[in-house]
Every structure is written in C-alpha cells, then in structure tokens.
Design an enzyme around this catalytic site. Structure first.
Site, PDB file in Angstrom:
ATOM      1  CB  SER A   2     -66.488 -27.174 -25.267  1.00 38.80           C
ATOM      2  OG  SER A   2     -66.235 -27.141 -23.879  1.00 38.80           O
ATOM      3  CB  SER A   3     -64.961 -22.809 -23.612  1.00 39.02           C
ATOM      4  OG  SER A   3     -64.573 -23.402 -22.381  1.00 39.02           O
ATOM      5  N   GLY A   4     -62.263 -21.685 -24.423  1.00 36.89           N
ATOM      6  CA  GLY A   4     -60.944 -21.229 -24.005  1.00 36.89           C
ATOM      7  C   GLY A   4     -61.082 -19.982 -23.168  1.00 36.89           C
ATOM      8  NE  ARG A   5     -61.324 -21.338 -18.833  1.00 42.94           N
ATOM      9  CZ  ARG A   5     -61.363 -21.333 -17.496  1.00 42.94           C
ATOM     10  NH1 ARG A   5     -62.288 -20.641 -16.857  1.00 42.94           N
ATOM     11  NH2 ARG A   5     -60.504 -22.044 -16.792  1.00 42.94           N
ATOM     12  CG  HIS A   9     -52.052 -33.142 -20.800  1.00 42.44           C
ATOM     13  ND1 HIS A   9     -52.158 -34.329 -20.134  1.00 42.44           N
ATOM     14  CD2 HIS A   9     -53.196 -33.035 -21.536  1.00 42.44           C
ATOM     15  CE1 HIS A   9     -53.293 -34.924 -20.447  1.00 42.44           C
ATOM     16  NE2 HIS A   9     -53.942 -34.151 -21.301  1.00 42.44           N
ATOM     17  CG  ASP A  10     -56.305 -30.005 -20.250  1.00 44.97           C
ATOM     18  OD1 ASP A  10     -55.864 -31.170 -20.217  1.00 44.97           O
ATOM     19  OD2 ASP A  10     -57.306 -29.682 -20.912  1.00 44.97           O
ATOM     20  CB  THR A  11     -54.715 -33.890 -17.177  1.00 45.40           C
ATOM     21  OG1 THR A  11     -55.821 -33.937 -18.071  1.00 45.40           O
ATOM     22  CG2 THR A  11     -54.991 -34.798 -15.996  1.00 45.40           C
ATOM     23  CG  ASN A  16     -57.520 -40.344 -20.361  1.00 42.44           C
ATOM     24  OD1 ASN A  16     -57.727 -39.142 -20.364  1.00 42.44           O
ATOM     25  ND2 ASN A  16     -56.310 -40.857 -20.488  1.00 42.44           N
ATOM     26  CG  ASN A  42     -70.456 -30.902 -20.785  1.00 46.42           C
ATOM     27  OD1 ASN A  42     -71.088 -30.652 -19.755  1.00 46.42           O
ATOM     28  ND2 ASN A  42     -69.135 -30.873 -20.828  1.00 46.42           N
TER      29      ASN A  42
END
Length: 482
Positions: free
Chosen positions: A14-17, A232-234, A292, A300
C-alpha cells in the site's frame, strides 16, 4: 568519526518509502530518516489487478535524488519488497505482459488443480512452502494456461525487487530470500526445482542462478553501490527482530502477520504440511519457519471503508467493546480481496452463527480478537513443531505500535511479548547493507545493535483478563472456524 549514509527502499503493498540510515562506524549509532514516501496500489489492466512498475521506479529514483541533492554522500542502496510477484523480461530487458499483483483473481482454483496433478505432499516436500493461492507457482501456471504466446518472448524471470535493482544498475541478480517465496525453489538444495519448472513448461534458462544477499549487485549512476539485501521484506524484518533466545518466536506485524521461528534446518514433515507452515529462506544459512496470517489488511480495509482518520481513537473504542462477541478466521479466502471488507466480515459471522458486528468499533474488536486467537493457534503449532514451548514473542513492524493487540497477544499466548522495532524491514535492509560494506558480520551481531539503538516495550499476560472457563468456550468456538 565516519558516518555511512545508507538508503533503504522499502516497498509494501500500500505504500513505499525511501529511508536514509546514518550509521556511525565509531559508536555504532543508527538513526533513521524518512526521505520520501509514496502510495502504492493495484492498477487495473484488462480486468486484472497489476503493479505499475514505471511509477515505482520513478518514485524510488525521486527519493534517491532527494538524498543526493541534500549534499549527503550516499554509500549504498538496498531494496526490499513483498514476495511472490514477478516480472518477465525479453532479450532487450523490456517487460513482457502485465506485472500481476498477488491479489488478482486469475489464480482462483489454480492451486487446487496443480495439487491434483502433482500431489500436495510432493510439492511440499520439495519446497517446504505453505500453500497460498497466489504463490508464484500458481501465478505462472495461470500465465502459461492463459497466455502461452508470451513464452517465446521471454528471456528472464525476476522477482520485483530484482527487477528494480536491474533498472538501477543494468545487472540481473536473483536474490535468495525472495526467490524462496515462489514455491519453485527446492528447499533441500536451495536452487530452482527443475521438475516444477518442467511441469510449467518453462525453461531453466529463464531463472538463472540464485544468490544469497550481502553483496554488491552493481552501481546506480555509475557511482553508488546497490547491494543485494534480504529482499523479501519479512526476511529483512526477521534480521532485525532481537530474539531473546533460540526458543523465541517473531511476529512481523503489518498488512500481513507472519509468525515464526529462526531455525538452522527446514521443517517439511507431515505435521508441518498439515499446519501449512512455510520454510522461507533467511540469511546466515537460516530458515524462516513461519506461517502467513492475513494480518492488519482486514483492519486497514475497515478503516478505508469507514473513512477512519483517527486510528488510535478507534483502537481505544474497540478495546472498550465486549471481548470475543464475534470471531472470524482471518485467513479465510473471503477476506483476501473482497469488494467490501465490512460486508465480508458480517456475512462470515452470519454464516457461522456469530453475533454480527455493526459499528466500526465492533468490527475492529472482531478483527483484533480474531487475530490474537490466530496468533495463539500458530504459536501452539510452532511449539509443537520444535518440541518446546515458545519462550517469548517479538512483535516487529508497524503493527507493533498497536499496544492493545500486543496485550491481547500476551494474554492469549500466555508469554511475554516484546514490541519493536517498528521499522523492522528497513533496519534489516540496512543490516544487510552493513554486512556487504564489511561493517558487521551476521544477523546476531546486528540484532545487538538494534537493541542498543531501539528500545523495546514489554507486555506481560494479565493474570485475570478473563475467566478460564469463558475463555475455553471462546477458544473452542474459534478453533471450530479453522
């Protein structure tokens, strides 16, 4: 004193930084600064949910230029994203076809078809990856069935973070942790499973050699090293989870909740398969034995539908509601991407003879209670797999800021819960870059830095939060839903 400026690009669904980490080589202080934030969302292409790669690339470069234009010397860059989604490239490095998002419905029913043709146990023994309808294996099966004409155009298959690295550097690198989310990597050899590729009718040449993180991929604008991180963000989040001992579990809490153990061996026996446990790749030769859970996606979506602007106030209102009036299985397919999350929850409660939540606070309470129940269930499954009770739970990521859910988790799991760091994926991304820069040696060393720089919050089980008999009744109700 030398300060290293490290850019961590962290993309979520949903977003990036683009975050800037400043690391002191003398006192080992780490500070984080958000440089650039942007929305990410599905775009519709011919009735399918897809990602806008050009937009993502442009926003990443905008963030990196902000750092460069501030006069600070950038020492390295790393990118992490979600898993399972991929990009196909032709011989000129151009994208072939749309880049589908994992919540697209084209994979509906495909997993069951593949399981029937190959055998569920065969797939699990090979890959150790849990069965989710959107795993890359099933995405590719849907693609080969629906668009076989594309096959002749493709030269390379890459995961999304590998594609973005390629756009920055011109170099294709296939990073290990994200590759393992595909359900195409053989967990016994940490390489692509050729039998699964043959089943899909795809040449092994598309996939190339998998490399572990912690090295330089190439240069951005011929000057700034782009590092291969746990993309992988996790996987990045787990690197920064300051696990208190070998029996402690982690919970990466965000859009998805991922609860698991950091182990040196995968677990692919029948019990693990029946519990739908996944064995994703980590660093330092470790595996992320985890599950998961749909996570705060449900909350959200509720906030979006009900136009909630004050989330802390809603959490307090939910806390004031009666507990366990309505329970759902957060992992039920009806919650994956419904047109209305409110209607999906209410319909589920109606079908399962639950009290139907109506107010936003009641719906939020239903979500939090159900998530905490599922956390308890998964913690018990993990304890059964390792043959030892879970000693503590470390909640990291954005969801670790939800003190009410943290306390519920401590109450239901019956163990101490430690919350933080919030920026877990970003920090793990930075940790991998520090390894590539030869500043630290492994995840254990980095976790010590995390504890020194980012204090944790502790939550203990409340001794009388609910009468045991009442809880047992609600627990049985919840288990019947799963």
């Amino acid at each position: 004193m030398t300060i290293l400026n490290i850019a961590a690009v962290d993309l979520g669904a949903s977003s990036g930084r683009v975050m800037l980490a400043s690391y002191s080589t003398e006192n080992h202080k780490i500070s984080l600064e958000e440089i650039h934030r942007f929305k990410n969302q599905f775009v519709s292409q011919n009735g399918h949910e897809c990602w806008d790669l050009a937009y993502l690339e442009n926003e990443i470069v905008n963030g990196l230029r902000k750092i460069s234009n501030s006069g600070r010397t950038l020492h390295s860059i790393g990118i992490d994203t979600w898993g399972v989604d991929y990009v196909l490239l032709d011989q000129n490095g151009e994208v072939v076809g749309p880049t589908y998002a994992y919540r697209d419905h084209r994979t509906d029913g495909v997993m069951q078809k593949v399981q029937a043709e190959l055998g569920k146990e065969v797939i699990y023994r090979k890959t150790g990856i849990q069965f989710l309808t959107f795993n890359t294996l099933y995405q590719l099966k849907a693609m080969t069935d629906e668009n076989p004409a594309w096959l002749s155009q493709v030269k390379d298959f890459v995961m999304i973070p590998d594609y973005l690295n390629y756009r920055l550097t011109g170099v294709i690198n296939r990073e290990y942790t994200n590759a393992t989310t595909t359900q195409l990597v053989n967990v016994n050899i940490d390489s692509w499973d050729t039998a699964l590729l043959d089943y899909l009718g795809l040449p092994a040449s598309w996939f190339g050699r998998i490399r572990h993180p912690g090295h330089q991929v190439g240069l951005w604008e011929n000057r700034v090293p782009v590092m291969s991180v746990a993309s992988h963000d996790t996987a990045s989040a787990v690197i920064s989870a300051p696990l208190s001992d070998e029996n402690a579990a982690y919970l990466c809490s965000g859009t998805w909740s991922l609860m698991g153990l950091d182990t040196t061996t995968p677990c692919t026996d029948e019990c693990a398969m029946n519990a739908n446990i996944t064995n994703e790749g980590g660093i330092d030769g470790h595996y992320r034995v985890l599950k998961n859970i749909m996570g705060l996606w449900l909350f959200n979506r509720l906030c979006t539908e009900r136009d909630v602007t004050d989330i802390p106030a809603l959490v307090k209102q939910a806390e004031a509601e009666l507990p366990f009036q309505s329970l759902i299985n957060p992992n039920a397919e009806c919650f994956l991407n419904p047109s209305s999350m409110v209607e999906a929850i209410q319909q589920y409660c109606r079908e399962h003879n639950q009290v139907i939540p109506k107010t936003t606070a009641q719906l939020a309470r239903c979500i939090f209670d159900s998530l905490a129940m599922l956390y308890r269930k998964v913690a018990l499954e993990l304890a059964g797999l390792q043959g030892k009770p879970i000693s503590a739970l470390h909640i990291v990521g954005g969801g670790s800021q939800n003190a009410f859910l943290n306390q519920l988790c401590a109450d239901l799991c019956g163990i101490d819960v430690f919350a933080g760091p919030v920026e877990a994926s970003v920090l793990g991304n930075v940790g991998c870059q520090l390894m590539a820069l030869d500043q630290i040696h492994n995840a254990a060393e980095f976790r010590q830095l995390v504890v020194k720089n980012f204090p944790l919050k502790q939550f203990k089980k409340r001794p009388h939060f609910m009468p045991a008999s009442d809880f047992e009744e609600k627990w049985c109700e919840f288990c019947a839903l799963n």
